[in-house]
Design an enzyme around this catalytic site. Structure first.
Site, PDB file in Angstrom:
ATOM      1  N   HIS A 121      23.003  -0.381 -18.817  1.00  0.00           N
ATOM      2  CA  HIS A 121      22.087   0.161 -17.814  1.00  0.00           C
ATOM      3  C   HIS A 121      22.303  -0.540 -16.476  1.00  0.00           C
ATOM      4  O   HIS A 121      21.358  -1.048 -15.861  1.00  0.00           O
ATOM      5  CB  HIS A 121      20.639   0.050 -18.292  1.00  0.00           C
ATOM      6  CG  HIS A 121      20.318   1.054 -19.355  1.00  0.00           C
ATOM      7  ND1 HIS A 121      19.219   0.988 -20.154  1.00  0.00           N
ATOM      8  CD2 HIS A 121      20.976   2.163 -19.756  1.00  0.00           C
ATOM      9  CE1 HIS A 121      19.203   2.007 -20.999  1.00  0.00           C
ATOM     10  NE2 HIS A 121      20.272   2.730 -20.773  1.00  0.00           N
ATOM     11  N   ASP A 152      21.669  14.874 -18.297  1.00  0.00           N
ATOM     12  CA  ASP A 152      22.100  13.491 -18.534  1.00  0.00           C
ATOM     13  C   ASP A 152      23.596  13.512 -18.843  1.00  0.00           C
ATOM     14  O   ASP A 152      23.987  13.833 -19.964  1.00  0.00           O
ATOM     15  CB  ASP A 152      21.277  12.944 -19.722  1.00  0.00           C
ATOM     16  CG  ASP A 152      21.572  11.484 -20.032  1.00  0.00           C
ATOM     17  OD1 ASP A 152      22.319  10.850 -19.276  1.00  0.00           O
ATOM     18  OD2 ASP A 152      21.048  10.990 -21.057  1.00  0.00           O
ATOM     19  N   HIS A 171      24.889   1.335 -28.986  1.00  0.00           N
ATOM     20  CA  HIS A 171      23.770   2.253 -28.726  1.00  0.00           C
ATOM     21  C   HIS A 171      23.893   3.495 -29.604  1.00  0.00           C
ATOM     22  O   HIS A 171      24.862   3.648 -30.348  1.00  0.00           O
ATOM     23  CB  HIS A 171      23.715   2.626 -27.241  1.00  0.00           C
ATOM     24  CG  HIS A 171      24.959   3.291 -26.709  1.00  0.00           C
ATOM     25  ND1 HIS A 171      25.299   4.579 -27.013  1.00  0.00           N
ATOM     26  CD2 HIS A 171      25.940   2.824 -25.894  1.00  0.00           C
ATOM     27  CE1 HIS A 171      26.423   4.889 -26.396  1.00  0.00           C
ATOM     28  NE2 HIS A 171      26.848   3.837 -25.715  1.00  0.00           N
ATOM     29  N   GLU A 173      29.480  11.692 -21.894  1.00  0.00           N
ATOM     30  CA  GLU A 173      28.186  12.222 -22.343  1.00  0.00           C
ATOM     31  C   GLU A 173      27.981  13.664 -21.891  1.00  0.00           C
ATOM     32  O   GLU A 173      28.114  13.975 -20.709  1.00  0.00           O
ATOM     33  CB  GLU A 173      27.056  11.348 -21.764  1.00  0.00           C
ATOM     34  CG  GLU A 173      25.657  11.862 -22.074  1.00  0.00           C
ATOM     35  CD  GLU A 173      24.556  10.915 -21.627  1.00  0.00           C
ATOM     36  OE1 GLU A 173      24.755  10.184 -20.636  1.00  0.00           O
ATOM     37  OE2 GLU A 173      23.494  10.911 -22.278  1.00  0.00           O
ATOM     38  N   HIS A 226      20.422  11.382 -27.919  1.00  0.00           N
ATOM     39  CA  HIS A 226      18.959  11.450 -28.012  1.00  0.00           C
ATOM     40  C   HIS A 226      18.516  12.843 -27.631  1.00  0.00           C
ATOM     41  O   HIS A 226      19.280  13.613 -27.046  1.00  0.00           O
ATOM     42  CB  HIS A 226      18.342  10.406 -27.067  1.00  0.00           C
ATOM     43  CG  HIS A 226      18.931  10.428 -25.675  1.00  0.00           C
ATOM     44  ND1 HIS A 226      18.508  11.296 -24.708  1.00  0.00           N
ATOM     45  CD2 HIS A 226      19.955   9.713 -25.106  1.00  0.00           C
ATOM     46  CE1 HIS A 226      19.223  11.111 -23.603  1.00  0.00           C
ATOM     47  NE2 HIS A 226      20.120  10.156 -23.809  1.00  0.00           N
ATOM     48  N   HIS A 262      14.870  10.625 -22.380  1.00  0.00           N
ATOM     49  CA  HIS A 262      14.813  10.321 -23.824  1.00  0.00           C
ATOM     50  C   HIS A 262      13.580  11.073 -24.304  1.00  0.00           C
ATOM     51  O   HIS A 262      12.463  10.564 -24.256  1.00  0.00           O
ATOM     52  CB  HIS A 262      14.712   8.824 -24.073  1.00  0.00           C
ATOM     53  CG  HIS A 262      15.906   8.088 -23.528  1.00  0.00           C
ATOM     54  ND1 HIS A 262      15.881   6.776 -23.147  1.00  0.00           N
ATOM     55  CD2 HIS A 262      17.182   8.491 -23.314  1.00  0.00           C
ATOM     56  CE1 HIS A 262      17.074   6.408 -22.705  1.00  0.00           C
ATOM     57  NE2 HIS A 262      17.879   7.435 -22.798  1.00  0.00           N
ATOM     58  N   GLU A 291      26.930  11.069 -26.673  1.00  0.00           N
ATOM     59  CA  GLU A 291      27.401  10.071 -25.723  1.00  0.00           C
ATOM     60  C   GLU A 291      27.970   8.804 -26.360  1.00  0.00           C
ATOM     61  O   GLU A 291      27.467   7.711 -26.137  1.00  0.00           O
ATOM     62  CB  GLU A 291      26.271   9.700 -24.765  1.00  0.00           C
ATOM     63  CG  GLU A 291      24.955   9.302 -25.444  1.00  0.00           C
ATOM     64  CD  GLU A 291      23.901   8.875 -24.419  1.00  0.00           C
ATOM     65  OE1 GLU A 291      24.215   8.000 -23.603  1.00  0.00           O
ATOM     66  OE2 GLU A 291      22.790   9.424 -24.453  1.00  0.00           O
ATOM     67  N   ASP A 305      26.912   7.637 -14.896  1.00  0.00           N
ATOM     68  CA  ASP A 305      25.911   8.251 -15.780  1.00  0.00           C
ATOM     69  C   ASP A 305      24.788   8.722 -14.870  1.00  0.00           C
ATOM     70  O   ASP A 305      23.995   7.907 -14.387  1.00  0.00           O
ATOM     71  CB  ASP A 305      25.431   7.207 -16.801  1.00  0.00           C
ATOM     72  CG  ASP A 305      24.451   7.794 -17.814  1.00  0.00           C
ATOM     73  OD1 ASP A 305      23.889   8.883 -17.565  1.00  0.00           O
ATOM     74  OD2 ASP A 305      24.244   7.143 -18.865  1.00  0.00           O
ATOM     75  N   ASP A 349       0.817  -1.221   0.000  1.00  0.00           N
ATOM     76  CA  ASP A 349       0.000   0.000   0.000  1.00  0.00           C
ATOM     77  C   ASP A 349       0.852   1.273   0.000  1.00  0.00           C
ATOM     78  O   ASP A 349       0.430   2.312   0.469  1.00  0.00           O
ATOM     79  CB  ASP A 349      -0.973  -0.001   1.188  1.00  0.00           C
ATOM     80  CG  ASP A 349      -0.240  -0.103   2.515  1.00  0.00           C
ATOM     81  OD1 ASP A 349       0.991  -0.263   2.490  1.00  0.00           O
ATOM     82  OD2 ASP A 349      -0.895  -0.023   3.561  1.00  0.00           O
ATOM     83  N   ARG A 353      32.204   5.681 -21.446  1.00  0.00           N
ATOM     84  CA  ARG A 353      31.242   6.541 -22.138  1.00  0.00           C
ATOM     85  C   ARG A 353      31.466   7.955 -21.634  1.00  0.00           C
ATOM     86  O   ARG A 353      31.779   8.153 -20.457  1.00  0.00           O
ATOM     87  CB  ARG A 353      29.801   6.091 -21.862  1.00  0.00           C
ATOM     88  CG  ARG A 353      28.743   7.002 -22.504  1.00  0.00           C
ATOM     89  CD  ARG A 353      27.336   6.384 -22.547  1.00  0.00           C
ATOM     90  NE  ARG A 353      26.728   6.182 -21.248  1.00  0.00           N
ATOM     91  CZ  ARG A 353      26.600   5.007 -20.662  1.00  0.00           C
ATOM     92  NH1 ARG A 353      27.040   3.904 -21.262  1.00  0.00           N
ATOM     93  NH2 ARG A 353      26.039   4.903 -19.468  1.00  0.00           N
ATOM     94  N   TYR A 383      32.737  -0.415 -25.137  1.00  0.00           N
ATOM     95  CA  TYR A 383      32.538  -1.359 -24.030  1.00  0.00           C
ATOM     96  C   TYR A 383      33.162  -2.690 -24.445  1.00  0.00           C
ATOM     97  O   TYR A 383      32.653  -3.348 -25.354  1.00  0.00           O
ATOM     98  CB  TYR A 383      31.043  -1.529 -23.730  1.00  0.00           C
ATOM     99  CG  TYR A 383      30.324  -0.188 -23.677  1.00  0.00           C
ATOM    100  CD1 TYR A 383      30.261   0.554 -22.499  1.00  0.00           C
ATOM    101  CD2 TYR A 383      29.760   0.366 -24.842  1.00  0.00           C
ATOM    102  CE1 TYR A 383      29.640   1.798 -22.472  1.00  0.00           C
ATOM    103  CE2 TYR A 383      29.142   1.608 -24.818  1.00  0.00           C
ATOM    104  CZ  TYR A 383      29.081   2.322 -23.630  1.00  0.00           C
ATOM    105  OH  TYR A 383      28.474   3.560 -23.618  1.00  0.00           O
TER     106      TYR A 383
HETATM  107  N1  GLY Z   1      21.165   7.775 -18.960  1.00  0.00           N
HETATM  108  C1  GLY Z   1      20.477   7.264 -20.052  1.00  0.00           C
HETATM  109  C2  GLY Z   1      21.122   7.656 -21.308  1.00  0.00           C
HETATM  110  O1  GLY Z   1      22.245   8.101 -21.298  1.00  0.00           O
HETATM  111  O2  GLY Z   1      20.541   7.583 -22.344  1.00  0.00           O
HETATM  112 MN    MN Z   2      21.799   9.822 -22.564  1.00  0.00          MN
HETATM  113 MN    MN Z   3      23.195   9.063 -19.722  1.00  0.00          MN
END
Ligand code: GLY
Ligand code: MN
Ligand code: MN
Length: 439
Positions: A234, A262, A341, A402, A345, A352, A378, A251, A31, A400, A382
C-alpha cells in the site's frame, strides 16, 4: 420507493424496525473537512447524499420510511452548501416522512417502542450508539414492565451485505463505467510515463482524467510505485522520480456513482521489460489469467485463493525463489515471503466490498461464486530489494496485475479488459508513443 430499500424491507423480520445512519463529515485539519463520502450501506438503501442523516425503517407502519435530515438553514447553506431539508427528503428522495435530525433522540422511544427487533449495527457511529444505549438504559430502569423496547438487536450487515454482493443490471452498468474510466486512465499512463517523471505526476495525470470523464474521484488512494516501491503493497506516498530501467506498478481505480473499479498494471518506465522483469511478469500474468478463468460458478472464494497459492508457489520455484516440494512449501506458507495477500476481493460500492466470504452455514463453508458477483483478480509477486536468498536479478521487483471480473451464468466477464496486460501489447503501445514523438 427505491428497489434496494424495498428488498431490504422484505428481508426484515415481522415486528421490527431498522435504524441506518448516514456518514458524518471528517475533520482533515483544524476547521476543514475531507471531501464527504456517503456511507455505502446508507447510500445503497436510500440514495440520499447528505451527511448526518438517519433512516428509520418500520415495515409495519403506513409510512415505513422516515428520514431524519439536516434542516434547511439559510446561513449554514450560504457558508457550507445546499441542503435538501425535510421537504427535499420527501420530494426528491422518496422518504415517506422527514424530520429535522435534532428531533431524532427525542423521538427514539416513539420510533422503537412496541417492536420486538431492532436492526442496528453498533460500533460504526459512536454518537448514535450512545443515543440508542441511552434509550435502552432508560427502558431497563423501567424494568420492561410498562415499556416495550426491542429485546432483540440484530446487525443488519449480513442482510445488506448479501444484497450488495449480488449486483443488479443497473449496478453493473455503473461498475462498467467506473471500470472503463479507470482503464482509459491506465492506458493514458502507459502512453505518458517516461524516465525522469515523478510518481506524483502520474497520479495527477490519471486522477485528472478520471474526474474529467465523470468519476467523482478515485475509489481509494492510488498506488503509484516506481522501482522497489512496487514491493510495498500500500505505497501511497507517490512522490519519487521514475528511473530508466525500473518498472512502475500502478494500482488505481475510479469511483462512479459510488461504485469502485480497482485496476493494477505493472510496466516498464522506459517502454521495454528487461529479461528478468519479463520472467517474473510472465509468471504473474499466467497465474492471473488462470485465476480469472477460475472465477466462475462451481468454484469457491477459498478454493480460488488456494489455487492462486499453488500456481504462484510453482512460479516461485521456477524463478529459483523457493526450493522444495510444492506441497511442503504450501504447508509451511513459504510463499508468504513473496505473495502475502489475497488473490482478490468483492468489489462494489466499497473497494473491498460488503458480503461475507462464507455461506450461512458458517465460517468454514466458503462462498461459491454466483452470477452478479464482482471480484478482483490480483495475484502478485514482490521480491524485497534486500532479499539475499533471491537471485540478484529479481531483487526489488514487484509485480501485480489486477482486473475486475463479473461472474455470469456461463463464465465471467472481465470489466477491465480494455487496458492491455500482455507485455508485447504494452511495449507496442509504449513504443508507438515514442514513435509519435520522433515523427
Ligand atoms: N487497491 C486495493 C486493492 O487492490 O485491494
Ligand atoms: Mn484490489
Ligand atoms: Mn487494487
Amino acid at each position: 420507493m427505491r428497489s434496494h430499500l424495498k428488498k431490504f424491507i422484505e428481508a426484515m423480520e415481522p415486528n421490527s424496525v431498522a435504524v441506518i445512519p448516514a456518514a458524518h463529515e471528517a475533520t482533515r485539519s483544524y476547521d476543514t473537512e475531507y471531501k464527504f463520502r456517503q456511507d455505502s450501506d446508507f447510500w445503497y438503501l436510500t440514495g440520499f447524499p447528505e451527511p448526518d442523516a438517519i433512516a428509520v425503517i418500520d415495515p409495519s407502519s403506513k409510512t415505513p420510511y422516515s428520514l431524519y435530515v439536516r434542516p434547511r438553514d439559510l446561513e449554514m447553506e450560504t457558508w457550507f452548501g445546499r441542503r435538501q431539508g425535510v421537504d427535499g427528503a420527501v420530494k426528491n428522495y422518496g422518504a415517506d416522512r422527514a424530520f429535522p435530525i435534532e428531533r431524532f433522540s427525542g423521538d427514539i422511544g416513539k420510533l422503537l417502542d412496541g417492536h420486538e427487533r431492532l436492526y442496528y449495527r453498533f460500533a460504526v457511529d459512536k454518537g448514535l450508539d450512545q443515543t440508542i444505549l441511552g434509550y435502552l438504559t432508560e427502558q431497563r430502569v423501567r424494568r420492561i414492565k410498562t415499556a416495550y423496547p426491542p429485546h432483540i438487536i440484530i446487525d443488519p450487515t449480513p442482510i445488506i451485505g448479501d444484497m450488495r454482493l449480488h449486483k443488479t443490471e443497473k449496478e453493473i452498468e455503473a461498475m462498467q463505467r467506473a471500470a472503463d474510466i479507470a482503464a482509459e486512465a491506465h492506458v493514458l499512463a502507459m502512453k505518458k510515463v517516461k524516465p525522469g517523471m515523478n510518481e506524483s505526476q502520474v497520479e495527477a495525470l490519471m486522477e485528472s482524467y478520471m474526474r474529467d470523464k465523470g468519476a467523482s474521484g478515485v475509489a481509494y488512494n492510488s498506488i503509484i510505485g516506481g522501482g522497489d516501491n512496487a514491493t510495498i503493497l500500500h505505497y501511497v506516498e507517490n512522490n519519487m522520480p521514475l528511473k530508466d530501467g525500473d518498472l512502475i506498478l500502478i494500482d488505481a481505480g475510479a469511483e462512479y456513482q459510488g461504485y469502485a473499479s480497482d485496476i493494477t498494471r505493472t510496466f516498464p518506465i522506459n517502454g521495454k521489460y528487461s529479461k528478468a522483469q519479463r520472467e517474473v511478469y510472465d509468471i504473474v500474468l499466467d497465474v492471473q489469467e488462470k485465476c480469472i478463468e477460475y472465477t466462475k460458478v462451481g468454484n469457491t472464494v477459498k478454493a480460488r485463493q488456494e489455487y492462486s497459492i499453488e500456481l504462484l508457489t510453482e512460479g516461485m520455484k521456477q524463478l529459483g525463489l523457493l526450493k522444495g516440494k510444492t506441497k511442503d512449501l504450501i504447508k509451511k506458507k513459504a510463499y508468504m515471503k513473496y505473495y502475502m495477500h489475497g488473490v482478490g476481493h468483492y468489489l462494489g460500492l466499497d473497494v473491498h466490498d460488503a458480503g461475507r466470504y462464507f455461506t450461512d452455514q458458517g465460517a468454514k463453508n466458503s462462498r461459491p461464486f454466483a452470477p452478479g458477483m464482482v471480484l478482483t483478480v490480483e495475484p502478485g509477486l514482490y521480491i524485497p530489494p534486500d532479499d539475499k536468498s533471491a537471485p540478484a536479478k529479481y531483487r526489488g521487483i514487484g509485480i501485480r496485475i489486477e482486473d475486475d471480473v463479473l461472474v455470469t451464468k456461463d463464465g465471467n466477464r472481465n470489466l477491465t479488459s480494455k487496458v492491455p496486460k500482455d507485455p508485447d501489447e504494452i511495449e507496442a503501445l509504449m513504443g508507438k508513443r515514442r514513435m509519435a514523438k520522433a515523427a
